[in-house]
Design a protein around this motif. Structure first.
Motif, mmCIF file in Angstrom:
data_model
loop_
_atom_site.group_PDB
_atom_site.id
_atom_site.type_symbol
_atom_site.label_atom_id
_atom_site.label_comp_id
_atom_site.label_asym_id
_atom_site.label_seq_id
_atom_site.Cartn_x
_atom_site.Cartn_y
_atom_site.Cartn_z
ATOM 1 N N GLU A 152 33.712 42.735 37.408
ATOM 2 C CA GLU A 152 33.664 44.008 36.690
ATOM 3 C C GLU A 152 32.249 44.379 36.256
ATOM 4 O OE1 GLU A 152 36.489 43.641 33.523
ATOM 5 O OE2 GLU A 152 38.177 43.963 34.876
ATOM 6 N N VAL A 159 33.113 47.794 34.111
ATOM 7 C CA VAL A 159 34.434 48.391 33.962
ATOM 8 C C VAL A 159 34.755 48.406 32.467
ATOM 9 C CG1 VAL A 159 36.886 48.186 34.486
ATOM 10 C CG2 VAL A 159 35.181 47.630 36.232
ATOM 11 N N TRP A 189 34.724 52.481 35.964
ATOM 12 C CA TRP A 189 33.318 52.108 36.010
ATOM 13 C C TRP A 189 32.507 53.060 35.141
ATOM 14 C CZ3 TRP A 189 31.753 47.679 38.044
ATOM 15 C CH2 TRP A 189 32.542 47.059 39.017
#
Length: 180
Positions: free
Chosen positions: A144, A167, A172
């Motif tokens: 992430e 994230v 995002w």
């Protein structure tokens, strides 16, 4: 020779006469090298080989489809970010994809550009050159977290944009942007 001429010659000769030479200890812009006995270093070993090798600077394995999709998204995001920073696009369009700190920085940059390009009555402004993102490179630091760099062309010049995406809240978001 008159005393006036002798005084002038004395005043000038100290400027022309070479100074005593000093041994240089270092020069600006030089690299200090250790020229001692040569050491044998072991060649570096790759962290992984074959199918387990990671692409580029990735620290985690990434599926090609995920990489491709995110690379396209980062290209689009970078284009929008440089346009917003130049004042060619409303910064509010990036609100969903940036953290508050990055959004504030883009708003500030956009305002500076707006004040810098104000022209008085009767003054012709320079034509606007739209920046174009030429290439994007990704480095996956985690599942992430991604860092990216982009080469941006402004007319005849190339500039760069670097950023970090994470994230947050299921999407995002840019947590850092650096313009160069």
């Amino acid at each position: 020779m008159t005393s006036m001429t002798a005084t002038r010659v004395d005043n000038v000769t100290h400027l022309v006469r070479p100074r005593r030479a000093l041994a240089p200890t270092s020069f600006q812009g030089t690299l200090a090298l250790d020229l001692g006995p040569e050491q044998q270093l072991e060649p570096p070993t790759p962290l992984a080989t074959g199918a387990a090798a990671l692409r580029g600077a990735d620290l985690v394995a990434v599926e090609p489809r995920t990489r491709h999709d995110l690379q396209r998204w980062v290209h689009t995001f970078s284009q929008a970010a440089v346009e917003a920073a130049r004042g060619l696009r409303p910064v509010s369009q990036l609100l969903r994809w940036t953290t508050p700190g990055v959004h504030h920085e883009l708003t500030y940059r956009s305002g500076v550009m707006a004040r810098a390009t104000v022209h008085g009555p009767g003054q012709a402004g320079r034509p606007q050159v739209r920046p174009q993102v030429q290439s994007v490179h990704l480095s996956f630091l985690g599942e992430e977290t991604v860092e990216f760099s982009a080469r941006v062309r402004h007319g005849e010049r190339s500039r760069c944009l670097a950023g970090r995406l994470e994230v947050l809240g299921g999407r995002w978001q840019a947590t850092a942007l650096e313009f160069g």
